[in-house]
Design an enzyme around this catalytic site. Structure first.
Site, short mmCIF file in Angstrom:
data_model
loop_
_atom_site.label_atom_id
_atom_site.label_comp_id
_atom_site.label_asym_id
_atom_site.label_seq_id
_atom_site.Cartn_x
_atom_site.Cartn_y
_atom_site.Cartn_z
N CYS A 74 11.79 6.31 -17.27
CA CYS A 74 10.73 5.59 -17.96
C CYS A 74 10.48 6.08 -19.38
O CYS A 74 9.63 5.53 -20.08
CB CYS A 74 9.44 5.65 -17.15
SG CYS A 74 9.60 4.85 -15.54
N HIS A 131 0.98 7.08 -22.07
CA HIS A 131 1.85 6.51 -21.03
C HIS A 131 0.99 5.68 -20.09
O HIS A 131 1.35 4.55 -19.74
CB HIS A 131 2.56 7.63 -20.28
CG HIS A 131 3.55 7.15 -19.27
ND1 HIS A 131 4.71 6.48 -19.62
CD2 HIS A 131 3.56 7.22 -17.91
CE1 HIS A 131 5.38 6.16 -18.52
NE2 HIS A 131 4.71 6.59 -17.48
N GLU A 184 -1.38 13.61 -18.24
CA GLU A 184 -1.29 13.45 -19.69
C GLU A 184 -2.62 13.71 -20.38
O GLU A 184 -2.64 14.14 -21.54
CB GLU A 184 -0.68 12.11 -20.10
CG GLU A 184 -1.46 10.88 -19.80
CD GLU A 184 -0.77 9.65 -20.41
OE1 GLU A 184 -0.17 9.76 -21.50
OE2 GLU A 184 -0.81 8.59 -19.77
N LYS A 201 -0.15 -0.68 -20.92
CA LYS A 201 0.30 -1.05 -19.57
C LYS A 201 -0.80 -1.77 -18.79
O LYS A 201 -0.52 -2.45 -17.82
CB LYS A 201 0.79 0.17 -18.81
CG LYS A 201 2.08 0.80 -19.35
CD LYS A 201 2.51 1.97 -18.49
CE LYS A 201 3.78 2.62 -19.03
NZ LYS A 201 3.56 3.39 -20.27
N HIS A 237 4.15 -2.06 -16.35
CA HIS A 237 5.09 -0.97 -16.62
C HIS A 237 6.51 -1.47 -16.45
O HIS A 237 7.00 -1.64 -15.34
CB HIS A 237 4.81 0.18 -15.64
CG HIS A 237 5.56 1.43 -15.94
ND1 HIS A 237 6.53 1.54 -16.91
CD2 HIS A 237 5.47 2.68 -15.37
CE1 HIS A 237 7.03 2.75 -16.93
NE2 HIS A 237 6.40 3.47 -16.01
N PHE A 260 10.23 9.47 -14.12
CA PHE A 260 10.76 10.09 -12.91
C PHE A 260 11.94 10.99 -13.29
O PHE A 260 12.77 10.63 -14.13
CB PHE A 260 11.23 9.03 -11.93
CG PHE A 260 10.11 8.35 -11.17
CD1 PHE A 260 8.79 8.71 -11.35
CD2 PHE A 260 10.39 7.35 -10.25
CE1 PHE A 260 7.76 8.09 -10.64
CE2 PHE A 260 9.37 6.71 -9.54
CZ PHE A 260 8.06 7.09 -9.74
#
Length: 419
Positions: free
Chosen positions: A169, A309, A320, A341, A346, A405
């Protein structure tokens, strides 16, 4: 002479908005493009919602042969590259093709076409040994993710450095970072940098269902993506692409180009910890932010906006938030932070480049996109997440971060030209 990468053209294909200007209008309106999945029958899945792109490849200018040859992700990328080129004003006929590069990111490659072809070859899963005679001539291209970069290179006749970046990602951020490096080191004069993913297929839904990462709010898809909200329950899958034209900033100014932003810093780190898990202290993301800021020669007080993110999972949002506090100190409490997002879902590897495009437009137009659906902030996420409505805000330096990931953590610093 040192070189700095400048963004002079932007092309976007996003949920709810095909094209740069419709995309910006959607973001600043705080509109959501999440809905019940229509691309396949999702009735058997835990999460049956997604942020889909209303995309007609023929209406977007692709030929019948291109549509037949290209996976949906490749179609997105080529359409974005065309828009970015037109926006930049670059005349490729005046540029040595060997000095034109391509850097495309993707997390899952040609997922949709691969699944469709496997279904045919395996007689809808009834055959363990597939019958290769039913395979289409372009099947090999679907199996090789670099096809996505190749299609963009063919479209713009690029004969310079061409690469496919696949780092989960963070692929979109990493692809822009790689493209900027090609400009900075002098390996290319023009780079088409961005990312694309079209992962909305049964296999993808099954994978995320298995780990319960996606939202099961099927009865209210428009409000399902809720980054930093106490009631969030997972991310919403999306699809899309963004491609930007990068040039040396001095050369861009010399030809009178409009420069949206300069890519001043980029860094990536890994947590070497867990395939899907994150440490709560945000150490690795904080380190990526620190290095990117050092490369950009800016300090914490220079950061005017953070594009988070913001995936809408508890572990990511808290991770984060901790990273921002760790890297920026008290400044973290005074800088606006938001997650797009919340509006466009996403799109895995593509989202980083879409977020860079949003940051460049935010710098250019002086508006911070909001975090939609944020009504009840998680007490552990106690920063200024710009809830619900866009905010006019003068920005000179912005930070965009990504988490993927495998432990990938990336950070990019963009700056207004001349600052």
């Amino acid at each position: 002479m040192s070189r700095t990468a400048a963004i002079t053209g932007i092309g976007v294909v996003a949920p709810g908005a095909v094209g740069r200007e419709p995309f910006w209008e959607l973001l600043t309106a705080g509109s959501t493009a999440t809905r019940t999945i229509t691309l396949f029958d999702a009735g058997r899945f835990r999460s049956r919602i997604a942020a889909e792109v209303d995309f007609d490849p023929r209406a977007s200018g692709l030929s019948a042969q291109q549509v037949r040859r290209m996976d949906r992700a490749a179609q997105f990328a080529v359409v974005c590259a065309r828009e970015a080129l037109a926006d930049s004003g670059v005349e490729l006929g005046r540029v040595d093709p060997g000095r034109v590069g391509v850097s495309v990111g993707s997390a899952v490659g040609c997922t949709m076409s691969l699944e469709e072809e496997y279904t045919v070859l395996a007689d809808e899963g009834r055959r363990w040994l597939v019958d290769h005679t039913y395979g289409v001539p372009h099947l090999y291209g679907f199996m090789v993710p670099s096809t996505l970069a190749v299609e963009v290179a063919w479209e713009v006749a690029a004969e310079g450095p061409t690469a496919l970046i696949s780092t989960g990602c963070t692929s979109g951020l990493d692809a822009v970072g790689h493209g900027a490096a090609l400009i900075e080191e002098g390996s290319a004069d023009v780079v088409f940098a961005g990312a694309t993913d079209a992962p909305l297929s049964p296999i993808t839904s099954a994978c995320f269902d298995a780990i319960k990462a996606t939202s099961p709010s099927n009865d209210d898809p428009e409000h399902a993506s809720r980054p930093f909200d106490a009631e969030r329950n997972g991310f919403v899958l999306g699809e899309g692409a963004a491609v930007m034209v990068l040039e040396d900033a001095a050369a861009a100014r010399a030809r009178g180009a409009r420069v949206y932003a300069e890519v001043r810093g980029f860094a990536g780190r890994s947590n070497a910890f867990h395939m899907t898990g994150l440490k709560p202290d945000g150490k690795e993301m904080a380190e990526a932010i620190r290095v990117a800021m050092a490369q950009a020669r800016v300090g914490a007080d220079d950061i005017d906006y953070i594009n988070a993110h913001g995936s809408a999972t508890k572990q990511n949002d808290r991770h984060e938030t901790a990273a921002f506090k760790r890297s920026l100190g008290d400044r973290a409490y005074r800088v606006p932070v938001s997650s797009i997002k919340s509006m466009i879902g996403h799109s895995l590897g593509a989202i980083g480049s879409i977020e860079v495009a949003a940051c460049a437009l935010a710098l250019d137009r002086g508006v911070v996109p909001p975090t939609a659906n944020l009504h009840n902030a998680d007490p552990e996420c106690d920063l200024d997440y710009v809830p619900l409505e866009a905010r006019p805000h003068r920005m000179d330096v912005v930070l965009s971060v990504g988490s993927g990931f495998g432990g990938f953590q990336s950070a990019t610093v963009l700056a207004r030209p001349g600052t």
